[in-house]
Write a protein that holds these residues in place. Structure first.
Motif, PDB file in Angstrom:
ATOM      1  N   LEU A 118      73.325  23.392   1.158  1.00 40.73           N
ATOM      2  CA  LEU A 118      74.102  23.213   2.388  1.00 40.73           C
ATOM      3  C   LEU A 118      74.984  21.965   2.312  1.00 40.73           C
ATOM      4  O   LEU A 118      76.161  21.997   2.692  1.00 40.73           O
ATOM      5  N   LEU A 119      74.424  20.877   1.813  1.00 42.55           N
ATOM      6  CA  LEU A 119      75.208  19.639   1.685  1.00 42.55           C
ATOM      7  C   LEU A 119      76.290  19.772   0.611  1.00 42.55           C
ATOM      8  O   LEU A 119      77.388  19.232   0.767  1.00 42.55           O
ATOM      9  N   SER A 120      75.994  20.497  -0.454  1.00 41.38           N
ATOM     10  CA  SER A 120      76.995  20.709  -1.507  1.00 41.38           C
ATOM     11  C   SER A 120      78.192  21.481  -0.965  1.00 41.38           C
ATOM     12  O   SER A 120      79.343  21.167  -1.287  1.00 41.38           O
TER      13      SER A 120
ATOM     14  N   LYS B 159      66.954  32.639   8.746  1.00 42.34           N
ATOM     15  CA  LYS B 159      65.778  32.667   7.871  1.00 42.34           C
ATOM     16  C   LYS B 159      64.687  31.734   8.392  1.00 42.34           C
ATOM     17  O   LYS B 159      63.504  32.043   8.275  1.00 42.34           O
ATOM     18  N   ALA B 160      65.078  30.621   8.968  1.00 42.63           N
ATOM     19  CA  ALA B 160      64.095  29.682   9.517  1.00 42.63           C
ATOM     20  C   ALA B 160      63.342  30.323  10.677  1.00 42.63           C
ATOM     21  O   ALA B 160      62.111  30.205  10.769  1.00 42.63           O
ATOM     22  N   LYS B 161      64.054  31.002  11.542  1.00 43.23           N
ATOM     23  CA  LYS B 161      63.413  31.653  12.683  1.00 43.23           C
ATOM     24  C   LYS B 161      62.516  32.809  12.247  1.00 43.23           C
ATOM     25  O   LYS B 161      61.480  33.055  12.861  1.00 43.23           O
ATOM     26  N   ALA B 162      62.929  33.515  11.195  1.00 46.55           N
ATOM     27  CA  ALA B 162      62.183  34.682  10.723  1.00 46.55           C
ATOM     28  C   ALA B 162      61.038  34.305   9.782  1.00 46.55           C
ATOM     29  O   ALA B 162      60.248  35.167   9.404  1.00 46.55           O
ATOM     30  N   GLY B 163      60.972  33.020   9.406  1.00 47.33           N
ATOM     31  CA  GLY B 163      59.917  32.574   8.503  1.00 47.33           C
ATOM     32  C   GLY B 163      60.132  33.003   7.057  1.00 47.33           C
ATOM     33  O   GLY B 163      59.186  33.105   6.281  1.00 47.33           O
ATOM     34  N   HIS B 164      61.377  33.222   6.671  1.00 51.02           N
ATOM     35  CA  HIS B 164      61.709  33.651   5.313  1.00 51.02           C
ATOM     36  C   HIS B 164      62.085  32.449   4.447  1.00 51.02           C
ATOM     37  O   HIS B 164      62.225  31.340   4.925  1.00 51.02           O
ATOM     38  N   TRP B 165      62.291  32.746   3.163  1.00 45.37           N
ATOM     39  CA  TRP B 165      62.749  31.740   2.209  1.00 45.37           C
ATOM     40  C   TRP B 165      64.073  31.177   2.695  1.00 45.37           C
ATOM     41  O   TRP B 165      64.940  31.894   3.154  1.00 45.37           O
ATOM     42  N   ARG B 166      64.241  29.858   2.606  1.00 46.23           N
ATOM     43  CA  ARG B 166      65.387  29.164   3.172  1.00 46.23           C
ATOM     44  C   ARG B 166      66.410  28.767   2.126  1.00 46.23           C
ATOM     45  O   ARG B 166      66.118  28.687   0.944  1.00 46.23           O
ATOM     46  N   ILE B 167      67.611  28.473   2.595  1.00 45.58           N
ATOM     47  CA  ILE B 167      68.658  27.900   1.759  1.00 45.58           C
ATOM     48  C   ILE B 167      68.377  26.407   1.674  1.00 45.58           C
ATOM     49  O   ILE B 167      68.109  25.761   2.686  1.00 45.58           O
ATOM     50  N   SER B 168      68.435  25.862   0.471  1.00 48.53           N
ATOM     51  CA  SER B 168      68.070  24.453   0.304  1.00 48.53           C
ATOM     52  C   SER B 168      69.079  23.525   0.985  1.00 48.53           C
ATOM     53  O   SER B 168      70.266  23.853   1.112  1.00 48.53           O
TER      54      SER B 168
END
Length: 110
Positions: A57-59, A44-53
């Motif tokens: 990820l830490l949870s 999603k980061a590479k595609a410029g989309h909405w990301r996972i918080s």
């Protein structure tokens, strides 16, 4: 509380229930979920989309997915430069390892 702990420790007496296998299966499941979440976030980061918080990820790392999180960071080269995130992931990993050692110590002591 003591009764709950005793029940958890004695759970292995039922046929087919090994606490170690249950723990390992749980860690494997959470690691796969965390690995996939990190991979999806990188995509999603590479595609410029909405990301996972980062909180999510830490949870996932904190509830047992830390092996998958660490592997995903190395595999996808994701979140490695953000030092605050890396520090929190290390703390989550240490907390999980300490908990695992404590639980295994209880099981062995029985």
């Amino acid at each position: 509380m003591n009764q709950l702990l005793n029940d958890a420790i004695n759970y292995h007496q039922a046929p087919g229930n090994s606490p170690l296998l249950i723990i390992l299966a749980y860690l494997l499941l959470m690691s796969v979920i965390a690995f996939l979440a990190f991979g999806l976030d990188k995509y999603k980061a590479k595609a410029g989309h909405w990301r996972i918080s980062e909180r999510t990820l830490l949870s996932l790392s904190l509830v047992g997915g830390w092996p998958g999180s660490v592997l995903a960071m190395k595999t996808f080269h994701h979140k490695q430069r953000k030092q605050s995130f890396v520090r929190l992931l290390i703390l989550a990993s240490i907390a999980n390892i300490a908990l695992l050692v404590a639980v295994l110590s209880l099981l062995v002591a029985r």
